[in-house]
Write a protein that holds these residues in place. Sequence first.
Motif, mmCIF file in Angstrom:
data_model
loop_
_atom_site.group_PDB
_atom_site.id
_atom_site.type_symbol
_atom_site.label_atom_id
_atom_site.label_comp_id
_atom_site.label_asym_id
_atom_site.label_seq_id
_atom_site.Cartn_x
_atom_site.Cartn_y
_atom_site.Cartn_z
ATOM 1 N N LEU A 44 0.775 -0.974 0.113
ATOM 2 C CA LEU A 44 -0.062 -0.129 0.137
ATOM 3 C C LEU A 44 0.856 1.411 -0.141
ATOM 4 N N ARG A 187 -8.285 -6.282 -7.227
ATOM 5 C CA ARG A 187 -8.543 -6.659 -6.632
ATOM 6 C C ARG A 187 -7.091 -8.345 -6.547
ATOM 7 N N GLU A 191 -4.421 -6.068 -4.763
ATOM 8 C CA GLU A 191 -5.686 -5.731 -3.461
ATOM 9 C C GLU A 191 -4.960 -4.476 -2.999
ATOM 10 N N TRP A 192 -3.661 -4.470 -2.863
ATOM 11 C CA TRP A 192 -3.005 -3.445 -1.663
ATOM 12 C C TRP A 192 -2.347 -2.376 -2.395
ATOM 13 N N LYS A 195 -4.260 0.000 -4.294
ATOM 14 C CA LYS A 195 -5.301 0.543 -3.975
ATOM 15 C C LYS A 195 -5.726 2.326 -3.777
ATOM 16 N N ARG A 199 -8.399 4.841 -5.645
ATOM 17 C CA ARG A 199 -9.280 5.785 -5.156
ATOM 18 C C ARG A 199 -8.986 7.407 -5.569
#
Length: 304
Positions: A44, A187, A191-192, A195, A199
């Motif tokens: 992330l 995903r 997924e991370w 992200k 967004r």
Amino acid sequence: MLVALGVDRLLGEPPVKLHPVVGMGRYLGLWSAWLTSLPPRKALVAGAAAWLLGAVAVAALALLVEQAVWTLLQPWRGTAALLAASGVLGLLLKPMLAWRMLREEVAAVETQLDRSLDDGRQQLSRLVSRDTTVLNATEVRETAIETLAENLNDSVVAPLFWFAIAGLPGAAVYRFANTADAMWGYRGQWEWAGKWAARVDDLLSWVPARLTGLALLAGRPMLLGPLLREAGRTPSPNGGWPMGAMALRLDRRLSKPGHYQLHEGGTAVQPGDMATAQRLASRALWGCVLALALLAAGARGGLT
């Protein structure tokens, strides 16, 4: 904006070697293997850092080029200089949008469907990431029309919106964000790491998507309530606006099996609907261009 759209209509996309969006994709691709190998928390943070590094570089380069145009051509000196600066900035803006290519690729789906279902599926696979081999002819047409509506925003209106707000750097950063979302915003293994990209793209597309949806309604206020309902049916906070508006204007059902169905009370998509959708999208685009030109003029008038 008119220069950019005119060049797009006449010439289409720049050569791959010179296309800035291709360069953005190559930059993003450099990080892919490393980002997807990281554990969630590190992925992330690293994904956000890689995104920010690229966005700052894109914004700085676009600003440098834009300032060079203003410095060299000095558009305030007179009409000729103003037109010259507009022409150069329009040429620079063009790679940030892709209206002609979108229209041609979507229209080709119907052309290939006339040959065979498999040909239509194969053409559609150039536009979407979903498995097209299981779609019937109606679902192929639905998906193509959805793609036209959603990318009317992503590939044309949103870059023009951010150009109107923040000049060439605004359009360039939006195109970088949208490219990052297309490459990283999934995903599974992304997924991370993806992200942040997903967004930020949602955030930057929020206003333009609603503008696109309203433009597709074309002054039919009775459809606003239904659009508010339909727009909430998709997992994306933005995609439902242009797609829902297109479904309502065509009075057709548009769906993604297992995910959503828009305008459930509409009839099934017909072969001629692709051409109608193209006309509706074109009219909506020019409505958005007018609105954005007024927005840009108002914003700059307010600053002076």
